[in-house]
Structure formats: structure tokens, C-alpha cells
Design an enzyme around this catalytic site. Structure first.
Site, PDB file in Angstrom:
ATOM      1  N   HIS A  52       0.852  -1.207   0.000  1.00 36.88           N
ATOM      2  CA  HIS A  52       0.000   0.000   0.000  1.00 36.88           C
ATOM      3  C   HIS A  52       0.871   1.235   0.000  1.00 36.88           C
ATOM      4  CE1 HIS A  52      -3.121   2.868   1.367  1.00 36.88           C
ATOM      5  NE2 HIS A  52      -3.950   1.997   0.843  1.00 36.88           N
ATOM      6  N   PHE A  53       1.460   1.610  -1.022  1.00 32.55           N
ATOM      7  CA  PHE A  53       1.409   1.048  -2.357  1.00 32.55           C
ATOM      8  C   PHE A  53       2.809   0.613  -2.757  1.00 32.55           C
ATOM      9  CE2 PHE A  53      -2.040   4.139  -2.018  1.00 32.55           C
ATOM     10  CZ  PHE A  53      -3.118   3.364  -2.392  1.00 32.55           C
TER      11      PHE A  53
END
Length: 155
Positions: A52-53
Site C-alpha cells: 500500500h502502495f
């Protein structure tokens, strides 16, 4: 007369919270009758940041909201609010709903989240709080209404 503020270390928080690592987002806390404040430093090694991410770690907004909810749980467990008739059972506190939740800032590793919750109504078996979060004085997220259900310890 000034309001008494009690401070708690990570170890004291760990000892009472139903949430535990790797899903506990309170490093320290302070509680008074009318509010609770906490801090959490985004370390960068949190398991969810890997995805993430990819190559761009961003602390998820849902976990920012979770941290505010956890502080409300901690308030129910450690507050000496007259609205709490008995000691609250950590195994009987559950999230029921939230309203008006918004993220206002991207948070990344190294940021220190300053978390605050205020009870707006506590009447067994429901606790209602508002919550806010900032980083370096800049608003990061808020929730207008966090609702928790709770039960008391059996004697």
C-alpha cells in the site's frame, strides 16, 4: 481546578487493549475525563505498507480511522468517567458504526500521528466519540461520530 491527566506507556496500553501487534496503533496515550490523546509513529515496517502502495508507502486511511477507534476503546478501559458505572470488559468492546469520516492528508513512514478522541455520550451499552488526527499540527483525518458497544466486567 485543573483536570487530572493520566499518561500511559506502550507497555501499559498493551496490557489492557484487546487489539495487539501488529494491529495496535497507539504508542503512548493520555486520558482525562473529557478526552484522550495518543501518538503513533509510522515506522515503515508495518506489514500492510509493503503493498500500500508498491514502492510508495502510504498509511491507509482506514487504519487512521482504526487508530481513532482504538483510542476510544482505550478511553473506555482506562477512563474514570462518571458515565462508566463499572470496569469495562476489554473482551466486550466492539465497533458498531462511524459517520462523517474523512482523510485530509497523506501519511507516510516517519510521520507521528497525534490522535484525539472526545466522548460525546456514554450510556451503557453504547459509547459515542468524535475523533481527529494531525501530523505536525496539520489535520490528517477526522471522524464526526464513532460508536462502540461495550459491556462491563462480571464480578
Amino acid at each position: 481546578m485543573s483536570e487530572e491527566i493520566k499518561s500511559f506507556t506502550k507497555e501499559e496500553i498493551l496490557a489492557v487493549m484487546p487489539q495487539q501487534p501488529p494491529f495496535l496503533f497507539l504508542d503512548s496515550a493520555e486520558i482525562s475525563e473529557n478526552c484522550a490523546n495518543a501518538r503513533y509513529e509510522i515506522k515503515g515496517d508495518e506489514f500492510f505498507l509493503k503493498g500500500h502502495f508498491k514502492n510508495n508507502p502510504v498509511f491507509p486511511g482506514t487504519i487512521m480511522f482504526e487508530a481513532m477507534g482504538q483510542l476510544a476503546v482505550f478511553y473506555l478501559l482506562k477512563s474514570e468517567s462518571p458515565a462508566l458505572e463499572k470496569k469495562v470488559d476489554p473482551g466486550k468492546i466492539f465497533f458498531t458504526s462511524s459517520d462523517g469520516a474523512r482523510c485530509a492528508r497523506i501519511c507516510r513512514p516517519g510521520d507521528v500521528l497525534e490522535i484525539s478522541v472526545k466522548p460525546s455520550r456514554i450510556r451503557y451499552p453504547i459509547g459515542i466519540f468524535s475523533g481527529s488526527m494531525s501530523v505536525n499540527g496539520e489535520r490528517a483525518a477526522f471522524i464526526e461520530k464513532i460508536s462502540l458497544t461495550f459491556g462491563y466486567m462480571e464480578i
